[in-house]
Motif scaffolding. Structure first.
Motif, PDB file in Angstrom:
ATOM      1  N   GLY A  32      14.572 -10.382  29.074  1.00 52.21           N
ATOM      2  CA  GLY A  32      15.020  -9.657  27.781  1.00 52.21           C
ATOM      3  C   GLY A  32      14.562  -9.366  26.772  1.00 52.21           C
ATOM      4  N   GLN A  33      13.142  -9.675  26.795  1.00 53.28           N
ATOM      5  CA  GLN A  33      12.038 -10.065  25.660  1.00 53.28           C
ATOM      6  C   GLN A  33      11.954  -8.834  25.478  1.00 53.28           C
ATOM      7  N   GLY A  34      11.014  -8.439  24.311  1.00 54.98           N
ATOM      8  CA  GLY A  34      10.657  -7.133  23.831  1.00 54.98           C
ATOM      9  C   GLY A  34       8.669  -7.315  23.450  1.00 54.98           C
ATOM     10  N   ARG A  35       9.353  -8.192  22.667  1.00 57.69           N
ATOM     11  CA  ARG A  35       7.367  -8.238  22.252  1.00 57.69           C
ATOM     12  C   ARG A  35       6.602  -9.655  22.912  1.00 57.69           C
ATOM     13  N   ARG A  36       7.355 -10.723  22.930  1.00 54.24           N
ATOM     14  CA  ARG A  36       6.600 -12.088  23.403  1.00 54.24           C
ATOM     15  C   ARG A  36       7.493 -12.825  24.424  1.00 54.24           C
ATOM     16  N   TYR A  68      -4.100  -5.069  22.995  1.00 54.64           N
ATOM     17  CA  TYR A  68      -2.863  -4.737  23.471  1.00 54.64           C
ATOM     18  C   TYR A  68      -2.287  -6.419  23.481  1.00 54.64           C
ATOM     19  N   ILE A  69      -2.667  -6.786  23.477  1.00 57.71           N
ATOM     20  CA  ILE A  69      -2.469  -8.345  24.070  1.00 57.71           C
ATOM     21  C   ILE A  69      -3.070  -9.721  23.152  1.00 57.71           C
ATOM     22  N   LYS A  70      -1.584 -10.373  23.210  1.00 61.41           N
ATOM     23  CA  LYS A  70      -2.595 -11.405  22.279  1.00 61.41           C
ATOM     24  C   LYS A  70      -1.662 -12.792  22.986  1.00 61.41           C
ATOM     25  N   TYR A  71      -2.974 -13.901  23.700  1.00 59.52           N
ATOM     26  CA  TYR A  71      -2.116 -15.126  25.321  1.00 59.52           C
ATOM     27  C   TYR A  71      -2.481 -16.055  23.943  1.00 59.52           C
ATOM     28  N   SER A  72      -1.087 -17.038  24.335  1.00 59.67           N
ATOM     29  CA  SER A  72      -1.367 -18.124  23.900  1.00 59.67           C
ATOM     30  C   SER A  72      -0.601 -19.023  24.654  1.00 59.67           C
ATOM     31  N   PRO A  73      -2.178 -19.860  25.739  1.00 58.66           N
ATOM     32  CA  PRO A  73      -1.640 -20.412  26.316  1.00 58.66           C
ATOM     33  C   PRO A  73      -1.214 -21.954  26.543  1.00 58.66           C
ATOM     34  N   SER A  74       0.142 -22.112  27.088  1.00 65.05           N
ATOM     35  CA  SER A  74       0.139 -23.268  27.636  1.00 65.05           C
ATOM     36  C   SER A  74      -0.196 -24.416  28.095  1.00 65.05           C
ATOM     37  N   TYR A  75      -0.488 -25.476  27.566  1.00 66.90           N
ATOM     38  CA  TYR A  75      -1.481 -26.463  28.362  1.00 66.90           C
ATOM     39  C   TYR A  75       0.033 -27.670  29.088  1.00 66.90           C
ATOM     40  N   HIS A  76       1.175 -27.326  29.010  1.00 68.15           N
ATOM     41  CA  HIS A  76       1.718 -28.299  29.439  1.00 68.15           C
ATOM     42  C   HIS A  76       2.363 -27.732  30.401  1.00 68.15           C
ATOM     43  N   PRO A  77       2.500 -28.778  32.036  1.00 73.29           N
ATOM     44  CA  PRO A  77       3.081 -27.766  32.708  1.00 73.29           C
ATOM     45  C   PRO A  77       3.825 -27.760  32.928  1.00 73.29           C
ATOM     46  N   GLY A  78       4.902 -27.569  31.845  1.00 71.21           N
ATOM     47  CA  GLY A  78       6.627 -27.280  31.644  1.00 71.21           C
ATOM     48  C   GLY A  78       6.780 -27.070  31.559  1.00 71.21           C
TER      49      GLY A  78
END
Length: 94
Positions: A32-36, A68-78
């Motif tokens: 249910g998200q558009g951009r994020r 086209y995209i901006k990637y924000s990685p999460s380094y937390h496994p949860g």
């Protein structure tokens, strides 16, 4: 759909780029998200049938470089990583 209509008209994008973008859009629709959009590499690879990490990283990075995209990685496994989608105007130089 308006994002996809912009993406498919860009001659710089190939089938792998479009597959990744479509997978991200599909995940966004489910959330249910558009951009994020929350993503996981394994889910995108499964949806796109990309079987190798080098191929995945190559085309994912190119999508970032093209704007086209901006990637924000999460380094937390949860927590999942986040991708922001952008519509790029073809008249812009990127």
């Amino acid at each position: 759909m308006e994002y996809l209509s912009v993406y498919i008209t860009d001659p710089k994008l190939n089938v792998w780029h479009l597959s990744i973008l479509t997978a991200i859009l599909g995940l966004g629709h489910r959330q249910g998200q558009g951009r994020r959009i929350q993503v996981s590499r394994s889910k995108i690879m499964e949806m796109t049938h990309v079987n190798t990490l080098p191929t995945y990283h190559k085309y994912f990075k190119q999508l970032q470089d093209l704007g086209y995209i901006k990637y924000s990685p999460s380094y937390h496994p949860g927590y999942k990583s986040v991708v922001k989608l952008y519509k790029k105007r073809l008249s812009q130089n990127c």
